[in-house]
Design an enzyme around this catalytic site. Sequence first.
Site, mmCIF file in Angstrom:
data_model
loop_
_atom_site.group_PDB
_atom_site.id
_atom_site.type_symbol
_atom_site.label_atom_id
_atom_site.label_comp_id
_atom_site.label_asym_id
_atom_site.label_seq_id
_atom_site.Cartn_x
_atom_site.Cartn_y
_atom_site.Cartn_z
ATOM 1 C CG ASN A 146 -1.977 1.074 1.179
ATOM 2 O OD1 ASN A 146 -1.862 2.012 0.402
ATOM 3 N ND2 ASN A 146 -2.979 0.972 2.009
ATOM 4 C CG ASP A 147 1.614 2.943 3.670
ATOM 5 O OD1 ASP A 147 0.569 3.526 3.333
ATOM 6 O OD2 ASP A 147 1.751 2.352 4.748
ATOM 7 C CB VAL A 148 6.030 0.489 -0.901
ATOM 8 C CG1 VAL A 148 6.586 0.326 0.494
ATOM 9 C CG2 VAL A 148 5.238 -0.730 -1.314
ATOM 10 C CB VAL A 149 2.289 1.217 -4.787
ATOM 11 C CG1 VAL A 149 3.247 0.062 -5.025
ATOM 12 C CG2 VAL A 149 1.112 0.744 -3.954
#
Lengths: 464, 110
Positions: free
Chosen positions: A390-393
């Site tokens: 989630n956060d890494v994209v």
Amino acid sequence: MGRNATNLVYLVTIVTFIWALRDLSNPAHARRGVWIGAAGMVVAIAATFAQSGMHDYGWIALAIVIGGAFGAIAARRVKMTAMPQMVALFNGVGGGAAALVSWAEFHREAPLPGNLHGDISVAIILSALIGAISFAGSMVAFAKLQELVSGRPITYPGQQVVNALLFAGVAAAGIAIVAGAERQWLIWVLLGGAAVFGILFVLPIGGADMPVVISLLNAFTGLAAAATGFELENNVLIVSGMLVGASGTLLTLMMGRAMNRSIANVLFGAFGQVTPAGPAAVAGADGGAVRSATAEDVAVMLAYANKVSIVPGYGMAVAQAQHDVRALADLLEERGVDVSYAIHPVAGRMPGHMNVLLAEANVPYPQLKEMDDANPEFARTDVALVIGANDVVNPDARSNQGSPIYGMPILNVDDSAAVVVLKRSMNPGFAGIDNPLFLNPKTVMLFGDAKESILKLVHDVKAL
Amino acid sequence: MSHGTLLVFEVTILVLAIFLGFEVISKVPALLHTPLMSGTNAIHGIVIVGAMLVMGLSHKDTLTWIIGFVAVILASANVVGGFVVTDRMLEMFKKRERPVKRDSGGQERH
């Protein structure tokens, strides 16, 4: 064995630890490093048994067997996905042991007036303080990762003030001891206060930042161990503890750098709080609705693509889906699809977490692409398959200055022709931030447990 | 050796250990960050030596002995658990060579 002989044997241990650390930072010899370090530890324990003046061999051996059995069973039984909390747990008990050693030393030395040298009492205070903070903080980190308490940052008004006052109180007790007030209740105040401080210190930190926190607490435990070395005038404790303190600090900085965030920001930023500035930009830019797809639709997209990039995240780890992901990738490759994996350095709960899991599933190493190699390829990618990341994209990291992750390097999956996101529900990720990627017109969502979704995809691709 | 001389020696090796700690892990691939963290975690289990000394040299003091006993249990859990977890992590990396071969086998079948 006299003290000099013991210290010489301890030197062997020190050398093995340095050797172990060097091997551990090299992929070719890492495993050998573990065995060298373990051998050094056995040498140190044997030398300590052999030191003259020791009593109660049987009881000490019993304690080692109890603790060792617990450690071995816990470490053997744990699933690969739960490794981060295991590291937190073992780090915590180490910190607790250092705090107890300093308590015992204070209890033994303090009753005789003038027996405590100033530097020894400073060492006792430091190891009690740092050890207790590391113990309590690691336990909170363990509870957060094990999802016994909420992974979201827990905050309340005046938090920093309460923490500062508590720390001042603990420091005052420490100064009183160094100044010569050698009363037993002062060390209880110090240990108890430091433990409460450790809890309050880690509670407001979001679950996504736990790897950095564990790494920092790991360095703390090293420092506490080094301080006990001053209490006991023991060189192996000083050197080994400080080696861990220094290398752990450097490792913490490296992890912070991988996330493009300062350590101060991680510790005091209460990362993942809802920021008022964020949502406005999201609504303005995309304004679209979330589109969800069925497994059949996604299977068709994947099977007829030329190039698929798989972006694994914590969702894949929790669902234990790595073997099925590999099966899906094999199936696609048999159909002539070019499959690669794009690995973000902090995907999952620890740096390298995804590499460990995919290696477990025997994914061929050349298919794993690090962020810098993966990003230019997204423009040529037909489908980016995001599995529980989630956060890494999250594109907000590039464009929305109000976002708490603004500035973090991300995988630019939105450069590819289509994005498929496998996700349990529309709940925000572990860091609790909105992700405009899900509203992007290129994106379709496949809701459900990652393992079940992947199994359905495998089934549907086979049926085509 | 006087207490002061000993202290100076101890501080000297402490400072040298700081530089050594920085130096020895200065070039670690991100891939190995987790096993390295876990490995250093096992190494600080050396505090077991302190715990054993507290327990073994406590003589007649019951409270010190009990604290030492608990400390030895905690520290040995740290040592054994730390090394086993690290080894299990690295075991995963070892398998990397084989799948390449198995993969080409799969393509031939196709």
